[in-house]
Scaffold this motif. Sequence first.
Motif, PDB file in Angstrom:
ATOM      1  N   SER A  30       0.865  -1.178   0.000  1.00 17.50           N
ATOM      2  CA  SER A  30       0.000   0.000   0.000  1.00 17.50           C
ATOM      3  C   SER A  30       0.902   1.228   0.000  1.00 17.50           C
ATOM      4  N   THR A  31       0.863   1.993  -1.084  1.00  9.54           N
ATOM      5  CA  THR A  31       1.711   3.187  -1.127  1.00  9.54           C
ATOM      6  C   THR A  31       1.246   4.192  -0.065  1.00  9.54           C
ATOM      7  N   GLY A  32      -0.068   4.195   0.246  1.00  9.46           N
ATOM      8  CA  GLY A  32      -0.570   5.064   1.315  1.00  9.46           C
ATOM      9  C   GLY A  32       0.085   4.715   2.654  1.00  9.46           C
ATOM     10  N   LEU A  35       3.746   5.717   2.626  1.00 12.07           N
ATOM     11  CA  LEU A  35       3.902   7.173   2.773  1.00 12.07           C
ATOM     12  C   LEU A  35       3.617   7.600   4.220  1.00 12.07           C
ATOM     13  N   ARG A  36       2.575   6.996   4.825  1.00 13.38           N
ATOM     14  CA  ARG A  36       2.281   7.356   6.226  1.00 13.38           C
ATOM     15  C   ARG A  36       3.448   6.971   7.140  1.00 13.38           C
ATOM     16  N   GLU A  37       4.093   5.833   6.844  1.00 12.39           N
ATOM     17  CA  GLU A  37       5.279   5.443   7.627  1.00 12.39           C
ATOM     18  C   GLU A  37       6.388   6.477   7.461  1.00 12.39           C
ATOM     19  N   GLY A  56      -5.512  15.713   0.892  1.00  6.99           N
ATOM     20  CA  GLY A  56      -6.218  14.768   0.029  1.00  6.99           C
ATOM     21  C   GLY A  56      -5.761  14.833  -1.414  1.00  6.99           C
ATOM     22  N   GLU A  57      -4.609  15.485  -1.650  1.00  2.46           N
ATOM     23  CA  GLU A  57      -4.039  15.561  -3.011  1.00  2.46           C
ATOM     24  C   GLU A  57      -3.117  14.369  -3.231  1.00  2.46           C
ATOM     25  N   LEU A  58      -2.777  14.097  -4.485  1.00  3.88           N
ATOM     26  CA  LEU A  58      -1.816  13.039  -4.752  1.00  3.88           C
ATOM     27  C   LEU A  58      -0.396  13.547  -4.535  1.00  3.88           C
ATOM     28  N   VAL A  59       0.445  12.671  -4.020  1.00  2.00           N
ATOM     29  CA  VAL A  59       1.871  12.969  -3.883  1.00  2.00           C
ATOM     30  C   VAL A  59       2.458  12.908  -5.303  1.00  2.00           C
ATOM     31  N   PRO A  60       3.413  13.787  -5.665  1.00  2.00           N
ATOM     32  CA  PRO A  60       3.922  13.815  -7.046  1.00  2.00           C
ATOM     33  C   PRO A  60       4.419  12.443  -7.530  1.00  2.00           C
ATOM     34  N   ASP A  84      -2.088  -1.927  -3.726  1.00  2.00           N
ATOM     35  CA  ASP A  84      -3.263  -1.263  -3.163  1.00  2.00           C
ATOM     36  C   ASP A  84      -2.980   0.239  -3.166  1.00  2.00           C
ATOM     37  N   GLY A  85      -3.619   0.953  -4.107  1.00  6.84           N
ATOM     38  CA  GLY A  85      -3.418   2.402  -4.144  1.00  6.84           C
ATOM     39  C   GLY A  85      -2.292   2.833  -5.075  1.00  6.84           C
ATOM     40  N   PHE A  86      -1.811   1.958  -5.891  1.00  7.51           N
ATOM     41  CA  PHE A  86      -0.820   2.272  -6.932  1.00  7.51           C
ATOM     42  C   PHE A  86      -1.118   1.363  -8.117  1.00  7.51           C
ATOM     43  N   PRO A  87      -1.130   1.839  -9.332  1.00  9.76           N
ATOM     44  CA  PRO A  87      -0.965   3.228  -9.748  1.00  9.76           C
ATOM     45  C   PRO A  87      -2.236   4.045  -9.499  1.00  9.76           C
ATOM     46  N   ARG A  88      -2.057   5.361  -9.405  1.00 11.42           N
ATOM     47  CA  ARG A  88      -3.180   6.270  -9.251  1.00 11.42           C
ATOM     48  C   ARG A  88      -3.231   7.304 -10.377  1.00 11.42           C
ATOM     49  N   THR A  89      -2.261   7.257 -11.281  1.00 14.05           N
ATOM     50  CA  THR A  89      -2.254   8.149 -12.450  1.00 14.05           C
ATOM     51  C   THR A  89      -1.743   7.344 -13.652  1.00 14.05           C
ATOM     52  N   PRO A  91       0.754   8.207 -15.740  1.00  5.90           N
ATOM     53  CA  PRO A  91       2.223   8.083 -15.720  1.00  5.90           C
ATOM     54  C   PRO A  91       2.719   6.994 -14.749  1.00  5.90           C
ATOM     55  N   GLN A  92       2.015   6.799 -13.631  1.00  3.46           N
ATOM     56  CA  GLN A  92       2.422   5.732 -12.703  1.00  3.46           C
ATOM     57  C   GLN A  92       2.216   4.352 -13.354  1.00  3.46           C
ATOM     58  N   ALA A  93       1.108   4.190 -14.078  1.00  2.00           N
ATOM     59  CA  ALA A  93       0.834   2.907 -14.744  1.00  2.00           C
ATOM     60  C   ALA A  93       1.876   2.661 -15.834  1.00  2.00           C
ATOM     61  N   GLN A 154      -8.764   8.950  13.962  1.00  9.29           N
ATOM     62  CA  GLN A 154      -9.253   9.190  12.607  1.00  9.29           C
ATOM     63  C   GLN A 154      -8.121   9.768  11.769  1.00  9.29           C
ATOM     64  N   ARG A 155      -7.946   9.271  10.557  1.00 10.59           N
ATOM     65  CA  ARG A 155      -6.943   9.856   9.659  1.00 10.59           C
ATOM     66  C   ARG A 155      -7.358  11.278   9.324  1.00 10.59           C
ATOM     67  N   ASP A 156      -6.384  12.190   9.239  1.00 16.22           N
ATOM     68  CA  ASP A 156      -6.703  13.580   8.887  1.00 16.22           C
ATOM     69  C   ASP A 156      -7.449  13.641   7.562  1.00 16.22           C
TER      70      ASP A 156
HETATM   71  P1  AMP Z   1      -4.461   5.727   0.732  1.00 22.32           P
HETATM   72  O1  AMP Z   1      -4.093   5.184   2.069  1.00 22.32           O
HETATM   73  O2  AMP Z   1      -4.225   4.752  -0.395  1.00 22.32           O
HETATM   74  O3  AMP Z   1      -5.853   6.314   0.703  1.00 22.32           O
HETATM   75  O4  AMP Z   1      -3.440   6.958   0.440  1.00 22.32           O
HETATM   76  C1  AMP Z   1      -3.416   8.070   1.273  1.00 22.32           C
HETATM   77  C2  AMP Z   1      -2.768   9.253   0.565  1.00 22.32           C
HETATM   78  O5  AMP Z   1      -1.419   8.923   0.206  1.00 22.32           O
HETATM   79  C3  AMP Z   1      -3.433   9.666  -0.734  1.00 22.32           C
HETATM   80  O6  AMP Z   1      -4.541  10.522  -0.535  1.00 22.32           O
HETATM   81  C4  AMP Z   1      -2.262  10.381  -1.423  1.00 22.32           C
HETATM   82  O7  AMP Z   1      -2.035  11.654  -0.871  1.00 22.32           O
HETATM   83  C5  AMP Z   1      -1.089   9.487  -1.051  1.00 22.32           C
HETATM   84  N1  AMP Z   1      -0.878   8.397  -2.033  1.00 22.32           N
HETATM   85  C6  AMP Z   1      -1.002   7.067  -1.822  1.00 22.32           C
HETATM   86  N2  AMP Z   1      -0.736   6.364  -2.936  1.00 22.32           N
HETATM   87  C7  AMP Z   1      -0.427   7.289  -3.890  1.00 22.32           C
HETATM   88  C8  AMP Z   1      -0.089   7.204  -5.267  1.00 22.32           C
HETATM   89  N3  AMP Z   1       0.006   6.025  -5.909  1.00 22.32           N
HETATM   90  N4  AMP Z   1       0.174   8.364  -5.922  1.00 22.32           N
HETATM   91  C9  AMP Z   1       0.100   9.560  -5.301  1.00 22.32           C
HETATM   92  N5  AMP Z   1      -0.240   9.711  -4.019  1.00 22.32           N
HETATM   93  C10 AMP Z   1      -0.503   8.587  -3.303  1.00 22.32           C
END
Ligand code: AMP
Length: 207
Positions: A30-32, A35-37, A56-60, A84-89, A91-93, A154-156
């Motif tokens: 899970s990329t989410g 990233l949280r880690e 709630g924006e995507l990370v670049p 889980d949560g990748f790809p989200r764009t 270019p990522q795919a 609760q997550r922000d």
């Molecule tokens: P999630 O836990 O999958 O809902 O991800 C939480 C947050 O992490 C998202 O709202 C984005 O800010 C960031 N994030 C997770 N995965 C991606 C991704 N593949 N591309 C860009 N941002 C991501």
Amino acid sequence: MNVIFLGPPGAGKGTIARPVTERHGITAISTGDLLREAVKAGSELGLKAKGYMDAGELVPDDLVIELLKQRIAQPDCAAGCLLDGFPRTIPQAEALESAGVAIDKVVNLQVDDQVIIHRLSGRRIHRQTGRVYNVNPDGAPQPPADMSPDELVQRDDDKPEAIANRLEVYRRQTEPLIAFYRQRNLLVDIDASKSLDAIVEDVLKVL
Ligand code: AMP
């Protein structure tokens, strides 16, 4: 076997990933979570990512692609992984394709906005273990009866302002992946408005 879970926030990707990876002996990424880690650890990546995530924006793309490539190269992904949560764009795919990661199936979890907003508003994270529960009366999984509400946070980005933005970001940046993978004959649609057990059963059937 490499599988992608596609779907809006609140579709149940992370929760459904657990029984699926156990059944198939593959690793959930899970990329989410990654990233949280990074944010928690205060790493350079975490510092760069935090503002986007809270809003709630995507990370670049470049940051997330690098993170995913490093993770997928680990030995525990040799038998396959569930993304889980990748790809989200797009270019990522495309980056996944250029990296030579062969995808076997893309599970498209479909669910209405009303259901998503309801689910996400009840989502809570167990502070110590990171496990996800849902405190809505009809939510699943329910927290154990002896768990104090103080242990759940609760997550922000599950707060109402961020939820609306995440849905908008999903429509604009992630939904085009449905056509991308349908064209490659990899997409399977799953009705994710059902109960958790029913969704898991449907997903296991198509895999
Ligand atoms: P999630 O836990 O999958 O809902 O991800 C939480 C947050 O992490 C998202 O709202 C984005 O800010 C960031 N994030 C997770 N995965 C991606 C991704 N593949 N591309 C860009 N941002 C991501």
